[in-house]
Motif scaffolding. Structure first.
Motif, PDB file in Angstrom:
ATOM      1  N   ARG A   1       0.670  -1.205  -0.152  1.00 49.48           N
ATOM      2  CA  ARG A   1       0.048   0.092  -0.088  1.00 49.48           C
ATOM      3  C   ARG A   1       0.856   1.241  -0.208  1.00 49.48           C
ATOM      4  O   ARG A   1       1.931   1.380   0.697  1.00 49.48           O
TER       5      ARG A   1
ATOM      6  N   SER B   1      -2.476   2.134  -8.820  1.00 45.86           N
ATOM      7  CA  SER B   1      -3.183   3.172  -8.857  1.00 45.86           C
ATOM      8  C   SER B   1      -2.672   4.463  -9.480  1.00 45.86           C
ATOM      9  O   SER B   1      -1.431   4.551  -9.626  1.00 45.86           O
ATOM     10  N   GLU B   2      -3.359   5.535  -9.586  1.00 46.51           N
ATOM     11  CA  GLU B   2      -2.885   6.784 -10.196  1.00 46.51           C
ATOM     12  C   GLU B   2      -1.874   7.455  -9.134  1.00 46.51           C
ATOM     13  O   GLU B   2      -1.128   8.200  -9.922  1.00 46.51           O
ATOM     14  N   GLU B   3      -2.384   7.451  -7.995  1.00 46.73           N
ATOM     15  CA  GLU B   3      -1.069   7.891  -6.916  1.00 46.73           C
ATOM     16  C   GLU B   3       0.266   7.202  -7.409  1.00 46.73           C
ATOM     17  O   GLU B   3       0.989   7.939  -7.042  1.00 46.73           O
TER      18      GLU B   3
END
Ligand SMILES: NC(=O)C1=CN([C@@H]2O[C@H](COP(=O)(O)OP(=O)(O)OC[C@H]3O[C@@H](n4cnc5c(N)ncnc54)[C@H](OP(=O)(O)O)[C@@H]3O)[C@@H](O)[C@H]2O)C=CC1
Ligand SMILES: CC(C)CCC[C@@H](C)[C@H]1CC[C@H]2C3=C(CC[C@]12C)[C@@]1(C)CCC(=O)[C@@H](C)[C@@H]1CC3
Length: 331
Positions: free
Chosen positions: A175, A303-305
């Motif tokens: 994460r 993810s885009e992040e």
């Protein structure tokens, strides 16, 4: 030509199941089991030879959590082989796992329940140790040792006119919020496992940027929740046996409960059959098992992040320096 395949953490769990599947598919490969414990490695070799007596299975002493051992093992590999077609970076640890029972029951009755079962988000922490190199053990084992190994084996992996694949066993537990460029070894937090797996996802993208033009391709996978020594360390084995019927039931709702090492190795095996040029460097390939027990592999885009972090940090020199803060002894 016989393909050369090296697997770290090959003596048990997902690594051993992968070796079994690779040999069942192609008995001609030259398989190298890279393990820290030679007794367990020999037992795995004998088990593989029992089902594939004609195959070539070699052993390599490698403790990925020790810098010295990685350098020695890489030297040995360069003496033994003049090419490396696949390197599976699979060894991994999750020391002293702690399950937050309160957060688990809270999650059970929330709309986040499926995500919680797939990723363990918010319910699992670990207590890390310092290893003999003075590094955080989880970072050193799950990420840094493997990274060093790839760097040392570049001459074999980047042979002219040949293609090689580096395949990381990452996790859906990886994460962004557990990882910090200012604390890449995760000295400060309580989720070193999540942090190390997220870092391996980033390193894989970086390896692709650096080496695709030399025929080296890197991918990451998540095997799903698999019953192995690692998961038996989270809850006592009698408890797992007790809740096994519930686990099979949960699989109907989330295909991430692959449960057996054979199923968990699905994406690792599937990748060995793909043309690496056709793979998505920004995807994590998941081993999935349906309620009826059918195995398949599915890519999930990062993810885009994460994409933003990759494009900003991997290209900025001042942040690059923060990536590998070696301990004084190693500088
Ligand atoms: N089980 C699961 O649900 C999931 C597992 N994973 C990942 O899958 C990978 C394999 O784990 P799994 O099969 O589940 O668990 P196992 O504990 O069965 O396998 C881990 C393997 O890594 C080896 N290993 C650990 N530390 C070192 C080291 N310092 N040097 C060399 N080898 C080492 C172990 O060797 P030894 O026998 O000597 O300890 C063992 O062979 C790990 O990277 C894990 O993070 C990812 C998502 C889910
Ligand atoms: C299913 C039962 C009724 C209760 C089990 C609760 C937890 C022990 C599990 C729920 C989600 C699981 C999980 C992992 C470990 C065991 C759980 C927390 C992992 C973190 C194991 C290692 C990984 O890399 C992840 C992909 C797993 C994610 C889900």
């Amino acid at each position: 030509m016989r393909k050369v395949v090296l697997v770290t953490g090959a003596n048990s769990g997902i690594g051993l199941a992968l070796c079994e599947r690779l040999l069942a598919h192609d008995g001609q490969i030259q398989l190298c089991l890279a393990c820290r414990n030679m007794q367990r490695a020999e037992a795995a070799r004998l088990a593989l030879l029992a089902s594939h007596p004609e195959s070539q299975v070699a052993l390599l002493q490698l403790d990925v959590g020790s810098v010295r051992s990685v350098f020695q093992a890489a030297k040995e590999v360069k003496l033994r082989y003049n090419r490396l077609d696949y390197i599976y970076l699979n060894a991994g640890i999750m020391p002293n796992p702690q399950l937050d029972i309160k957060a688990f029951f809270k999650g059970l009755f929330s709309s986040n329940v499926i995500n919680m079962f797939a990723t363990a988000e918010g319910i699992l922490t670990q207590k890390d140790n310092i290893n003999s190199d003075g590094m955080q053990e989880v970072f050193a084992t799950n990420l840094f040792g493997h990274y060093l190994l790839v760097r040392e084996l570049e001459p074999l992996l980047c042979q002219p006119d040949s293609i090689s694949q580096v395949i990381w066993t990452s996790s859906s537990n990886a994460r962004r919020s557990a990882f910090s460029l200012e604390d890449i070894q995760h000295q400060q937090g309580t989720e070193p496992y999540s942090s190390s797996k997220y870092a391996s996802d980033l390193v894989s993208v970086a390896l692709n940027r650096r080496h695709n033009h030399q025929g080296l391709y890197s991918s990451v996978i998540c095997p799903g929740l698999v019953m192995t020594n690692m998961t038996y360390g989270i809850l006592p084995s009698f408890f797992w046996s007790l809740i096994m019927p519930i686990m099979w039931l949960i699989r109907i709702f989330t295909n991430t409960f692959t449960l057996t090492p054979y199923n968990g190795a699905e994406a690792l095996f599937w990748l060995s059959l793909q043309k690496p040029e056709s793979l998505d460097p920004l995807a994590k390939y998941h081993s999935l098992t349906s309620g009826l027990g059918k195995n398949y592999t599915q890519p999930h885009k990062v993810s885009e992040e994460t994409q933003y972090l990759i494009s900003s940090s991997l290209t900025q020199p001042q942040q690059k320096r923060n990536y590998i803060k070696l301990t004084p002894g190693l500088q």
